[in-house]
Design a protein around this motif. Structure first.
Motif, PDB file in Angstrom:
ATOM      1  N   SER A  60      34.597  50.145  30.836  1.00 13.17           N
ATOM      2  CA  SER A  60      34.659  49.396  29.589  1.00 13.17           C
ATOM      3  C   SER A  60      34.898  50.395  28.473  1.00 13.17           C
ATOM      4  O   SER A  60      34.146  51.363  28.329  1.00 13.17           O
ATOM      5  CB  SER A  60      33.342  48.649  29.361  1.00 13.17           C
ATOM      6  OG  SER A  60      33.347  48.027  28.102  1.00 13.17           O
ATOM      7  N   ILE A  61      35.970  50.177  27.703  1.00  8.81           N
ATOM      8  CA  ILE A  61      36.275  51.087  26.605  1.00  8.81           C
ATOM      9  C   ILE A  61      36.485  50.275  25.327  1.00  8.81           C
ATOM     10  O   ILE A  61      36.824  49.093  25.380  1.00  8.81           O
ATOM     11  CB  ILE A  61      37.516  51.952  26.889  1.00  8.81           C
ATOM     12  CG1 ILE A  61      38.755  51.077  27.088  1.00  8.81           C
ATOM     13  CG2 ILE A  61      37.297  52.848  28.091  1.00  8.81           C
ATOM     14  CD1 ILE A  61      40.038  51.861  27.176  1.00  8.81           C
TER      15      ILE A  61
ATOM     16  N   GLU B  99      45.046  48.347  16.826  1.00  8.52           N
ATOM     17  CA  GLU B  99      46.355  48.976  16.887  1.00  8.52           C
ATOM     18  C   GLU B  99      46.627  49.576  18.268  1.00  8.52           C
ATOM     19  O   GLU B  99      47.735  49.473  18.793  1.00  8.52           O
ATOM     20  CB  GLU B  99      46.483  50.072  15.812  1.00  8.52           C
ATOM     21  CG  GLU B  99      46.458  49.554  14.390  1.00  8.52           C
ATOM     22  CD  GLU B  99      45.048  49.287  13.856  1.00  8.52           C
ATOM     23  OE1 GLU B  99      44.045  49.701  14.483  1.00  8.52           O
ATOM     24  OE2 GLU B  99      44.955  48.651  12.792  1.00  8.52           O
ATOM     25  N   ALA B 100      45.614  50.171  18.858  1.00  9.01           N
ATOM     26  CA  ALA B 100      45.765  50.755  20.185  1.00  9.01           C
ATOM     27  C   ALA B 100      46.000  49.668  21.231  1.00  9.01           C
ATOM     28  O   ALA B 100      46.841  49.821  22.127  1.00  9.01           O
ATOM     29  CB  ALA B 100      44.547  51.600  20.555  1.00  9.01           C
ATOM     30  N   VAL B 101      45.284  48.572  21.100  1.00  9.16           N
ATOM     31  CA  VAL B 101      45.463  47.460  22.035  1.00  9.16           C
ATOM     32  C   VAL B 101      46.872  46.882  21.900  1.00  9.16           C
ATOM     33  O   VAL B 101      47.536  46.597  22.900  1.00  9.16           O
ATOM     34  CB  VAL B 101      44.391  46.365  21.809  1.00  9.16           C
ATOM     35  CG1 VAL B 101      44.673  45.146  22.665  1.00  9.16           C
ATOM     36  CG2 VAL B 101      43.005  46.923  22.087  1.00  9.16           C
TER      37      VAL B 101
ATOM     38  N   THR C 293      52.240  46.061  23.942  1.00  8.79           N
ATOM     39  CA  THR C 293      53.682  46.171  23.689  1.00  8.79           C
ATOM     40  C   THR C 293      54.357  47.030  24.749  1.00  8.79           C
ATOM     41  O   THR C 293      55.425  46.681  25.264  1.00  8.79           O
ATOM     42  CB  THR C 293      53.928  46.763  22.277  1.00  8.79           C
ATOM     43  OG1 THR C 293      53.304  45.908  21.313  1.00  8.79           O
ATOM     44  CG2 THR C 293      55.396  46.893  21.972  1.00  8.79           C
ATOM     45  N   TYR C 294      53.724  48.153  25.085  1.00  8.66           N
ATOM     46  CA  TYR C 294      54.269  49.041  26.113  1.00  8.66           C
ATOM     47  C   TYR C 294      54.305  48.327  27.466  1.00  8.66           C
ATOM     48  O   TYR C 294      55.287  48.412  28.192  1.00  8.66           O
ATOM     49  CB  TYR C 294      53.441  50.322  26.207  1.00  8.66           C
ATOM     50  CG  TYR C 294      54.108  51.402  27.037  1.00  8.66           C
ATOM     51  CD1 TYR C 294      54.925  52.346  26.429  1.00  8.66           C
ATOM     52  CD2 TYR C 294      53.924  51.457  28.412  1.00  8.66           C
ATOM     53  CE1 TYR C 294      55.546  53.330  27.182  1.00  8.66           C
ATOM     54  CE2 TYR C 294      54.546  52.436  29.171  1.00  8.66           C
ATOM     55  CZ  TYR C 294      55.360  53.361  28.554  1.00  8.66           C
ATOM     56  OH  TYR C 294      55.988  54.333  29.297  1.00  8.66           O
ATOM     57  N   ARG C 295      53.244  47.610  27.788  1.00 11.18           N
ATOM     58  CA  ARG C 295      53.168  46.875  29.055  1.00 11.18           C
ATOM     59  C   ARG C 295      54.328  45.903  29.176  1.00 11.18           C
ATOM     60  O   ARG C 295      55.017  45.862  30.200  1.00 11.18           O
ATOM     61  CB  ARG C 295      51.839  46.125  29.161  1.00 11.18           C
ATOM     62  CG  ARG C 295      51.639  45.404  30.501  1.00 11.18           C
ATOM     63  CD  ARG C 295      50.473  44.444  30.470  1.00 11.18           C
ATOM     64  NE  ARG C 295      50.726  43.289  29.620  1.00 11.18           N
ATOM     65  CZ  ARG C 295      51.515  42.259  29.952  1.00 11.18           C
ATOM     66  NH1 ARG C 295      52.141  42.236  31.094  1.00 11.18           N
ATOM     67  NH2 ARG C 295      51.682  41.251  29.112  1.00 11.18           N
ATOM     68  N   GLN C 296      54.565  45.137  28.126  1.00 10.82           N
ATOM     69  CA  GLN C 296      55.639  44.150  28.164  1.00 10.82           C
ATOM     70  C   GLN C 296      57.015  44.808  28.217  1.00 10.82           C
ATOM     71  O   GLN C 296      57.880  44.377  28.980  1.00 10.82           O
ATOM     72  CB  GLN C 296      55.540  43.231  26.947  1.00 10.82           C
ATOM     73  CG  GLN C 296      54.337  42.315  26.991  1.00 10.82           C
ATOM     74  CD  GLN C 296      54.164  41.500  25.722  1.00 10.82           C
ATOM     75  OE1 GLN C 296      54.942  41.616  24.777  1.00 10.82           O
ATOM     76  NE2 GLN C 296      53.120  40.678  25.698  1.00 10.82           N
TER      77      GLN C 296
ATOM     78  N   LYS D  73      52.334  45.351  35.154  1.00  7.35           N
ATOM     79  CA  LYS D  73      51.523  44.180  35.484  1.00  7.35           C
ATOM     80  C   LYS D  73      50.232  44.079  34.683  1.00  7.35           C
ATOM     81  O   LYS D  73      49.708  42.992  34.501  1.00  7.35           O
ATOM     82  CB  LYS D  73      51.181  44.184  36.972  1.00  7.35           C
ATOM     83  CG  LYS D  73      52.382  44.021  37.871  1.00  7.35           C
ATOM     84  CD  LYS D  73      51.983  44.057  39.328  1.00  7.35           C
ATOM     85  CE  LYS D  73      53.193  43.935  40.214  1.00  7.35           C
ATOM     86  NZ  LYS D  73      52.845  43.998  41.634  1.00  7.35           N
ATOM     87  N   SER D  74      49.725  45.220  34.237  1.00  5.59           N
ATOM     88  CA  SER D  74      48.419  45.180  33.577  1.00  5.59           C
ATOM     89  C   SER D  74      48.295  46.275  32.537  1.00  5.59           C
ATOM     90  O   SER D  74      49.051  47.257  32.540  1.00  5.59           O
ATOM     91  CB  SER D  74      47.301  45.340  34.616  1.00  5.59           C
ATOM     92  OG  SER D  74      47.325  46.654  35.142  1.00  5.59           O
ATOM     93  N   ARG D  75      47.320  46.111  31.687  1.00  7.08           N
ATOM     94  CA  ARG D  75      46.998  47.147  30.709  1.00  7.08           C
ATOM     95  C   ARG D  75      46.478  48.393  31.413  1.00  7.08           C
ATOM     96  O   ARG D  75      46.706  49.516  30.963  1.00  7.08           O
ATOM     97  CB  ARG D  75      45.962  46.623  29.715  1.00  7.08           C
ATOM     98  CG  ARG D  75      46.493  45.533  28.813  1.00  7.08           C
ATOM     99  CD  ARG D  75      45.398  44.951  27.961  1.00  7.08           C
ATOM    100  NE  ARG D  75      45.909  43.925  27.049  1.00  7.08           N
ATOM    101  CZ  ARG D  75      45.156  43.206  26.254  1.00  7.08           C
ATOM    102  NH1 ARG D  75      43.842  43.375  26.234  1.00  7.08           N
ATOM    103  NH2 ARG D  75      45.688  42.307  25.456  1.00  7.08           N
TER     104      ARG D  75
END
Length: 74
Positions: free
Chosen positions: A7-8, A13-15, A20-23, A28-30
């Protein structure tokens, strides 16, 4: 692959950056984004260590690596 759940806490902004990078990269996942980022950090550290080690090489040793042959010969 065995994984451990963590858990972090991140800034919004980081999320957003992670999502955005994932998409953009069809991940498939963060978690995959975070793993990718950690691999890149490890690679950067290794590259820095190799650069440092190369800078410490004895210049008289370099010609012996090709058994006396010029770079173009091998």
């Amino acid at each position: 692959m065995r994984a451990e759940k963590l858990s972090i806490s991140l800034t919004p902004e980081a999320v957003t950056l992670i999502e955005t990078y994932r998409q953009a990269h069809a991940m498939k996942s963060r978690s995959q984004v975070i793993e990718h980022a950690l691999r890149r950090l490890r690679e950067e550290d290794l590259e820095a260590a190799y650069r440092e080690a190369a800078a410490e090489l004895d210049p008289d040793w370099a010609p012996t690596t090709g058994d006396g042959l010029a770079h173009e010969a091998w």
